[in-house]
Structure formats: structure tokens, C-alpha cells
Design an enzyme around this catalytic site. Structure first.
Site, short mmCIF file in Angstrom:
data_model
loop_
_atom_site.label_atom_id
_atom_site.label_comp_id
_atom_site.label_asym_id
_atom_site.label_seq_id
_atom_site.Cartn_x
_atom_site.Cartn_y
_atom_site.Cartn_z
N MET A 1 15.25 2.25 -63.41
CA MET A 1 14.86 3.03 -62.24
C MET A 1 13.60 3.85 -62.47
O MET A 1 13.14 4.54 -61.55
CB MET A 1 16.01 3.97 -61.85
CG MET A 1 17.26 3.26 -61.39
SD MET A 1 17.01 2.29 -59.89
CE MET A 1 16.53 3.56 -58.73
N ARG A 2 13.04 3.78 -63.67
CA ARG A 2 11.86 4.61 -63.94
C ARG A 2 10.70 4.25 -63.02
O ARG A 2 9.95 5.12 -62.57
CB ARG A 2 11.45 4.50 -65.41
CG ARG A 2 10.29 5.42 -65.77
CD ARG A 2 9.98 5.39 -67.26
NE ARG A 2 10.97 6.14 -68.02
CZ ARG A 2 11.77 5.61 -68.93
NH1 ARG A 2 11.72 4.31 -69.18
NH2 ARG A 2 12.63 6.35 -69.59
#
Length: 678
Positions: free
Chosen positions: A274-275
Site C-alpha cells: 500500500m505504500r
């Protein structure tokens, strides 16, 4: 102090300037990695950015640059009483490639900690960079464990130092900028993902632009102060714009529709974790603030994707970084349509997409097609040859040069390692004495103590406590009592491939399998942080197709363009490899070599080719070079020549099937080397 080159005087490099400015507006973006060829103003731009950063107010006397308005409650120099702060320029701290862990994160005075029970902490570069810029030139050459520490601190905004039960924590929030030349090796995908943005830079091919670059650089070199004065007004205006964007940033609205576009884009391009979503959201917000707007638009999302996603699409070192812009536009349009916003989004924005009014660049040219393919070797300029898909002519001579064939699908290989205990650069192949790893013993320190062996130190000091007049609970420790821990880990090696490209190897299925095996070994070398080199031999001579380098994708490119045909000058290939290793031993004596000879063992051409090959092999054996021969002989009738070559080298012979990690055939882990103790 020398006058830095003005940021606004840099010609072109719009993407580089925009990436740096967005991080100056919002350090939460996560830094920027600048990838490009040498001589493209990477370092100049980073150093010039420091002059544009707003001044910071710090607590007087605090070595950790605490903000007097909100000092760090865990600051080692604290607690800080309320006092007026002092203003100073934001620092630019450079991390050298050869820095130690203690230089990066700081070090504790172990002797005082043991004898006095105090935390005497000497700050490192992370403390110096707090609230400023931390610049790492050639970040791809930095040791992995230092990169991990650096990126962890950047992500958490704090640095932790743990030494034998004594713990120190301090704030470490900085703008992280790394530069690298991909020709010198790639960062691992896991580390690439930790950088917020990536920009690709290249020298302009426009004559007028190149002329202007030279004109400005010569003017700066002749009179740095006068040149800077001519750009002072532009610098002041850009500095004020950064400050205004920072002030506007908290008021920028990131709507649900825009968030859906961000999530849809990351999902469509199959980025891990999800970065990427978070970085895109922060980048789009910074773009809006930079344009003076309080709302994020689809154009901001598109620009953010081009900066934040290309390096996260890279799965292995042979993947070209880039983004399919047509797919990006389609994804954004579909996501906007789902929210009823299709009329508001332009799927094909102009080069000024984010409303960037002159301080930064336009849309980065990140498409796959923008990468110039690697230049092939001598067999590439033969357009009259048949394509790879055409079957070999029945009467084709083995000596005729054939067009390069594609490599077979790579596979996971068994690990080959150099025997003994080395002291080379940290890696993941052979056993070595390293700064990190399992503790194997203790010695008296030679110089500064870095890794304390606590139990050995206590044992050395214990017999002398009465003579030293110990009366309290503290242990009386002297310098002579300290013991340095010795540790064993893994090192990276120099893996030199010697590939037979002669006519005897030229059958298409056979050469495809050979290239697939070498490609598999290159992938293994990349994962184990080795340097690699490539020597090929065919016809009448051998050549160094790739000098030893950390760039395994360069080796893969040379391998792909490798033509075949001609006689088999095996001796010439071994002698050329001997010359390469001799030079490398002088350049980097601590890095041990592993010679990988890929051949069927045949030797032809010239007088006594077999005898010459045997003598050349014995040169490597005499120097104790660890070696392995990958036997490429196929068919029901086999001559076993590769096995004989391995015996002359003092090494091991393995077949292509045995090289696979999932093969049921056994393979020794350590490659036998000449002179190894029985």
C-alpha cells in the site's frame, strides 16, 4: 564555503527539479531517487536545493536540532526548558558510500556506559540531517544494511541505537535524496519501493540546450559569486513559492473521487503493498499546493503516478522501469467515470499538467519505449541473416556465424560458493568475517571499538576488581578489558562467466538453454550482491564482453546479443579470464573470485589446442581460484571433456540439469578450489 550553483540556473531536467521541489514542499512524500547517466547535473541539483530550503529554528546548544516550539521529549540532550530558538539554514548532509553504521546512526561510549552507567552518545549523520536534507550519492553502491537503516529512519522519522542493552532514540526527519547511475548496478526492488519518487535523467540531445548548459557552467566556474548574483531574484522567488506551498499544504483537499483514482491506478499496475497509494496521495497533494490550489485534480494524480509508480513496477533487475501512459490515462478515465467525474478529467493533459508555473517540469517521459536498447556486439549488424524462428539449414557449417538466439526461461539455481572464510564486501554468497552476522568469538580491538563482546569484556575485567579498589556496584573497566566481537556472515564475490560461443555450441535449442542457465546464474548473482563479468570466446580469440561490474542487467544485455559460430579457442578464453582476475585482485583484493566456465569442453583451432587449454586451466588452479564448469554437452554420446577441464582447473563440473535448485542430482555447496585443505 564555495558558492553553490543556483537551482534556477539549471537548464532542462524538468522532472528532476519537480521531484526535488515536491519533496521540499512536503517531506512526507518520502524522498526522491534520481537515476541517470553520469554528467546530468544530479549532484548539482541536489546541492543547489539546500539554498532554497526555509531556515529552521532550533533549540540553542541541542545537537539534534530540536524545534523550540515542540521539542522532542526523548531527545538525548533534553529535556529542553522553554527558551527562544535560534534560526539557521537547513543543512545538507552527505552520506559517503564507505560510511560505517556508527557514523550513520551514532555511537555510544561503551566504556563509560559500563563503568559509569551513563548514556554518552555521539550523534551520527542522521542527527545532523534532522530537519534538513540527507544526500546519498551512488546510493546503489551503499551497503544493504546501511540502506535499510537509512530508509527505516526516513519512514519512522526517528533513529534508534541499540548497543548491549543501552538504548538511545532521537528524531530524524529529513528530505532523503539518492542519486545513482544504473550502469553501476541496481537497487533491490524492496529498497526501490522505500523511495517516494523516482525520476530518470539524461543529457539533452538538443544542440541549443547543450550550448546553453556549457555557457552557464563556464560562466559559473569563472565567477561563482557573480553568476549566483545574476540569478538571485529567481532564487528568491522560488524560495518564496516553496514557503507559500508549505503554508497552503494543510488546506489542500483530497477528495474521495481522487482517492478512488489513486487506488484504481495502483491496482491496475499491480504494485505491491500500500505504500504506492500513500505516496501518490501525498505527491498529488503537494502538486496541488505547488500549483497554488486547494483541491487535488486528476492531472495531479496522473503526474503523481508518473513519479511514484515506475520504479515500483520493477520485479527483477532485467525489467525496464517505466509506465504505460495509455493504460494510465484509460485507468484514470474509467475511475473518474465510476464517480461521475468523467467530464472533469482530461485523459490527455498537456505538458503543464499540474499547473506547475515554471518551478518544475512537465510530464516525465517514463514510457518503456523511451529506453535506448543496449548496443549489441559484432553480430548485431547482420540484417541478411535469417530470424531466430527459422530452422537451421541442414548443411550449415558449424563455423558460420549465426544470429543471436533468445535465452530460455530462467530458473532458480543451486548456490555456488567460494570455500574458506573471506573478508570481502557484505553480500549473500560465501562465508566471511563481517561487521554483521553471528558472533563467533572475541579479540582485543585494533583501533576504535565498534562491536562489544560483553561477556568477554566482563570476564577480562572481573579478576582485577579488588586491585582496582572497586567498592560500589559498578564494574571498574579499563581500556585493556574491552573485547571486540568477531562475527561471521556472508560476502559478495566476483562471479566471472567464461562463455563458449563457438560453432559447437551453436545449435539453437542448445544455445538457448545455455543462455537461460547463464541468465539464471546472473539473477542469483544479483540476489547475492555479487559483481559480475563476462568473457566470451569463439573464432580465433576471446573478448571481455563486460568488465566486472555490479550491473547484472548490463551483463544480461550483452548475453542476449551474443552471436555464435566459429572455432573453439578455449585456451584464449581461460587466459583472458586470468588477465581479468589479475587486474581485479589489484583493484579489490578482498573480493574473492568465482570462475564459471560454460562450455562443452571442446577445444579447436591452432596448434595443440587441447594442451594449451590444459595449461591455461592450470594457471587458475595454481592461484587457487574457485571454479565450476557448467557442462553443456548433450546427446547420448558424451565425451566428458568438461569434466576433464574441471579437474585441470581444480574445480567442479555440473551439468545444466544439475544446476537447477530443484534437481534431484546432488551438488556440493562449496566449489572445490586448488590448494584447499583436506
Amino acid at each position: 564555503m564555495s558558492t553553490p550553483y543556483p537551482f534556477t540556473a539549471i537548464v532542462g531536467q524538468d522532472d528532476l527539479r519537480l521531484g526535488l521541489l515536491l519533496n521540499a514542499v512536503s517531506p512526507a512524500v518520502g524522498g526522491v531517487l534520481v537515476r541517470g547517466e553520469k554528467g546530468t547535473a544530479k549532484s548539482t541539483a541536489v546541492r543547489a536545493l539546500a539554498a532554497l530550503m526555509p531556515e529552521v529554528s532550533v533549540v540553542p546548544g541541542c545537537r539534534f536540532s530540536c524545534d523550540p516550539a515542540s521539542p522532542d521529549p526523548a531527545c538525548p540532550d533534553g529535556p529542553h526548558a522553554e527558551a527562544a530558538g535560534v534560526s539557521r539554514a537547513a543543512r545538507t548532509v552527505e552520506l559517503p558510500v564507505g560510511a560505517s553504521e556508527d557514523r550513520l546512526v551514532g555511537a555510544l561510549d561503551i566504556e563509560r556506559a559500563l563503568s559509569e552507567g551513563v548514556k554518552a552518545f555521539e550523534p551520527g549523520l542522521l542527527a545532523d540531517a534532522h530537519r534538513g536534507i540527507l544526500y546519498v550519492d551512488e546510493v546503489n553502491l551503499l551497503h544493504d544494511h546501511l540502506v535499510d537503516l537509512l530508509l527505516d529512519a526516513a519512514a519512522m522519522g526517528a533513529s534508534y541505537v541499540e548497543r548491549e542493552g543501552v538504548s538511545v532514540r532521537h528524531a530524524a526527519r529529513f528530505l532523503l535524496v539518492g542519486t545513482m547511475n544504473p550502469e553501476e548496478g541496481e537497487l533491490r526492488p524492496q529498497l526501490l519501493d522505500r523511495f517516494g519518487l523516482t525520476v530518470e535523467v539524461a543529457a539533452s540531445r538538443d544542440t541549443d540546450e547543450r550550448v546553453e548548459v556549457v555557457r552557464r557552467r563556464l560562466a559559473y566556474d569563472d565567477d561563482p559569486e557573480g553568476f549566483a548574483a545574476r540569478w538571485a531574484a529567481e532564487e528568491t522567488a522560488l524560495r518564496e513559492r516553496i514557503a507559500a506551498a508549505r503554508a497552503l499544504l494543510p488546506r489542500v483537499v483530497l477528495g474521495d473521487g481522487v482517492l478512488r483514482q489513486i487506488a484504481a491506478t495502483c491496482a491496475a499496475f499491480e504494485v505491491d503493498g500500500m505504500r504506492a497509494d500513500i505516496v501518490m496521495a501525498r505527491t498529488a497533494t503537494a502538486l496541488a499546493a505547488w500549483a497554488g490550489r486547494e483541491e487535488v485534480t486528476a492531472d495531479d494524480v496522473r503526474q503523481a503516478a508518473l513519479l511514484a509508480l515506475p520504479h515500483r513496477r520493477r520485479r527483477n533487475p532485467f525489467d525496464a522501469p517505466g509506465l504505460d501512459e495509455d493504460k494510465l490515462d484509460q485507468t484514470l478515465h474509467e475511475a473518474a467515470g465510476d464517480e461521475g467525474q468523467g467530464n472533469d478529467d482530461d485523459p490527455d493533459p498537456g505538458p503543464d499538467g499540474g499547473g506547475d508555473g515554471g518551478g518544475g517540469g512537465g510530464v516525465p517521459p517514463q514510457a518503456d519505449g523511451d529506453r535506448t536498447p543496449p548496443q549489441g556486439s559484432e553480430g548485431d549488424d547482420t540484417p541478411s541473416q535469417a530470424p531466430d524462428s527459422a530452422p537451421d539449414a541442414p548443411g550449415r557449417s558449424a563455423g558460420a556465424e549465426q544470429q543471436p538466439v533468445a535465452a530460455a526461461e530462467p530458473f532458480r539455481t543451486k548456490m555456488l560458493s567460494v570455500p574458506g572464510l573471506g573478508e570481502g564486501a557484505a553480500g549473500r554468497r560465501s562465508r566471511a568475517r563481517t561487521a554483521h552476522g553471528r558472533t563467533t568469538g572475541a579479540v582485543r580491538p585494533q583501533g576504535a571499538l565498534t562491536k562489544l563482546h560483553l561477556s568477554a569484556t566482563v570476564q577480562a575485567a572481573a579478576p582485577h576488581q579488588r586491585a582496582r579498589g572497586r567498592s560500589g556496584r559498578g564494574l571498574v573497566v579499563r581500556r585493556d578489558d574491552l573485547r571486540q566481537a568477531t562475527r561471521e556472515g556472508r560476502e559478495g564475490n566476483l562471479v566471472l562467466f567464461v562463455v563458449d560461443a563457438s560453432g559447437s555450441m551453436a545449435a539453437r535449442q542448445r544455445m538457448s538453454a545455455v543462455k537461460g542457465a547463464v541468465l539464471s546464474l546472473l539473477l542469483d548473482a544479483y540476489q547475492r550482491r555479487d559483481k559480475v563479468g563476462l568473457v566470451t570466446f569463439r573464432g580465433k580469440e576471446a573478448e571481455v564482453a563486460l568488465p566486472p561490474t555490479s550491473s547484472v542487467d548490463a551483463a544480461a544485455a550483452r548475453l542476449e546479443s551474443l552471436p555464435t559460430g566459429g572455432r573453439t579457442p578455449l585456451a584464449a578464453g581461460l587466459l583472458k579470464a586470468h588477465d581479468v582476475l589479475r587486474v581485479e585482485r589489484l583493484r579489490d583484493p578482498s573480493r574473492r573470485p568465482l570462475l564459471v566456465v560454460v562450455t562443452d569442453g571442446r577445444a579447436t583451432g591452432g596448434p595443440e589446442p587441447v594442451a594449451l587449454a590444459e595449461r591455461a586451466a592450470r594457471l587458475h588452479q595454481a592461484e587457487g581460484t574457485a571454479s565450476v564448469v557448467v557442462d553443456c554437452e548433450s546427446g547420448y554420446v558424451r565425451l566428458g571433456l568438461a569434466g576433464e577441464l574441471a579437474r585441470e582447473l581444480g574445480g567442479t563440473a555440473v551439468t545444466l540439469d544439475e544446476l537447477r535448485a530443484d534437481s534431484i542430482a546432488g551438488l556440493v555447496k562449496d566449489v572445490t578450489a586448488a590448494g584447499r585443505a583436506a
